[in-house]
Write a protein that holds these residues in place. Sequence first.
Motif, short mmCIF file in Angstrom:
data_model
loop_
_atom_site.label_atom_id
_atom_site.label_comp_id
_atom_site.label_asym_id
_atom_site.label_seq_id
_atom_site.Cartn_x
_atom_site.Cartn_y
_atom_site.Cartn_z
N HIS A 52 0.89 -1.22 -0.06
CA HIS A 52 -0.04 -0.07 0.04
C HIS A 52 1.08 1.23 -0.03
N ALA A 53 0.52 2.21 -0.88
CA ALA A 53 1.20 3.50 -1.02
C ALA A 53 1.27 4.10 0.27
N THR A 66 -5.79 3.40 5.57
CA THR A 66 -7.15 3.39 5.82
C THR A 66 -8.22 3.33 4.25
N GLN A 67 -7.67 4.01 3.42
CA GLN A 67 -8.43 4.48 2.07
C GLN A 67 -8.09 3.38 1.21
N PRO A 68 -9.17 2.82 0.35
CA PRO A 68 -9.05 1.71 -0.53
C PRO A 68 -7.88 2.01 -1.46
N ARG A 69 -7.30 1.09 -2.21
CA ARG A 69 -6.38 1.13 -3.36
C ARG A 69 -6.97 1.22 -4.68
N THR A 70 -8.36 1.10 -4.86
CA THR A 70 -8.92 1.12 -6.33
C THR A 70 -8.81 2.54 -6.70
N GLU A 71 -8.83 2.37 -8.29
CA GLU A 71 -8.98 3.63 -8.70
C GLU A 71 -10.27 4.41 -8.64
N ALA A 72 -10.02 5.86 -8.77
CA ALA A 72 -11.33 6.49 -8.62
C ALA A 72 -12.44 6.31 -9.70
N GLN A 96 8.43 9.35 -2.88
CA GLN A 96 7.92 9.82 -4.10
C GLN A 96 7.24 9.27 -4.91
N SER A 97 7.70 7.96 -5.48
CA SER A 97 6.98 7.20 -6.43
C SER A 97 5.72 6.68 -6.10
N PRO A 98 5.65 6.12 -4.84
CA PRO A 98 4.25 5.78 -4.61
C PRO A 98 3.11 6.91 -4.17
N LEU A 105 -2.07 7.98 7.34
CA LEU A 105 -3.62 7.80 7.61
C LEU A 105 -4.17 7.37 6.12
N ARG A 106 -3.50 7.15 5.23
CA ARG A 106 -4.16 6.82 3.87
C ARG A 106 -4.03 5.24 3.59
#
Length: 457
Positions: free
Chosen positions: A332-333, A451-457, A378-380, A448-449
């Motif tokens: 995860h980024a 907890t956010q999903p990795r899917t594309e918006a 930076q890359s992620p 904090l990110r």
Amino acid sequence: MDKNPSEGLPLPQRYGAIITIVIGLSMAVLDGAIANVALPTIATDLNASPAASIWVVNAYQIAIVISLLSLSFLGDMFGYRRIYKAGLVVFTITSLVCALSHSLEMLTLARVAQGLGGAALMSVNTALIRLIYPQRHLGRGMGVNSFVVAVSSAAGPTIAAAILSVASWQWLFLINVPLGIISLILAMRFLPANNARSQASRFDLPSAVMNALTFGLLITALSSFAQGQSLRLVLAEVVVMLIVGFFFVRRQLRLPVPLLPVDLLRIPLFSLSICTSICSFCAQMLAMVSLPFFLQTVIGRSEVETGLLLTPWPLATMVMAPLAGYLIEKVHAGFLGALGLLVMACGLFALAMLPAAPADWDIVWRMALCGAGFGLFQSPNNHTIILSAPRNRSGGASGMLGTARLLGQSSGAALVALLFNLAGEHGTHVSLLLAGTLAVVAAVVSGLRVTQPRTEA
């Protein structure tokens, strides 16, 4: 049937397209720093004062900042390839005009136009990478992007010194002409087309003017402050910027597709990633601008030695950025970014605790630690910024990514000036402590990110 845009380009074409991006982006980023080394020579050659010659650098930076979001919006409207090719043409022609300039006024105007060309290249480069790479390998493309930006930003003075050792300052700009022509030929052959115009989008000229005034006044105020100009002038610039900025943001909230992507900032993953980007580049500039003063005035290193001692940072970033691009496909980024920022913070705090008479190795490993952490982050982070935006808003996301970098760098440079005024000879120490603190704050925000999903918006 149309090809799925998430599949990217087939391999031979993908390599040609990414080479085009690398050449264009490296030219645009390099030219932000490459003229600094030659300023004394340019001032003498064009019969200008040292203070006036600073506009050779400022004109380029301000032109980029005020036009980046407008050009990224036009990329969403008319296609990223068209904006990129137009940017290459403008950048190449104005580089030639810069080299042929016979007065400071002519050179400054040419640098403004060159900045507009550079902004076109920066505004859509990551949006193009999203089209070039398959979605599952997008992290690798972002790794290449981070690699090019990190190396070009840090290598500017070194490349300038190498060119000036064998040629006149005009060649700092002439070198762009053959590179620009090569990149344009490659762009026409290899860059992917995206001609889908957003149905709801319409270019709003008042928004573009207010955007230019807001960001232009912000960068000008930071530069004026950093150069020790009248506090009254700086405050006046800040007040006007806040007034124009208020009406600018209010207008954006009413538009269906805003120039300043407030619609994207409502996406938690996007806004958290932009915040971490600003903090990380601010921390980087706090260190990179303040350290040369410590190395030269406190411990007596020469200019060449100082340049070599600063080099481990970009070298470590060069190694880590592509590696982080591969890791993003598995990790995860938010976690990768937090880890990278904590490593960077450790390096910055270690630099702040350097002994009074450090050996070269004491400095080198600390700089490498900072660079490794910066590259790992930076890359992620860039990957997340682009992927968290809807595909038809990739230009807006790309523009915000570039704007965040420039705002972070400008703020960091201005903070160094403030801290040197307040702390005197301890300015570098305080700058490094602040940089480390910013990196820790950014690490928390990056965490904090998770907890956010990795899917594309």
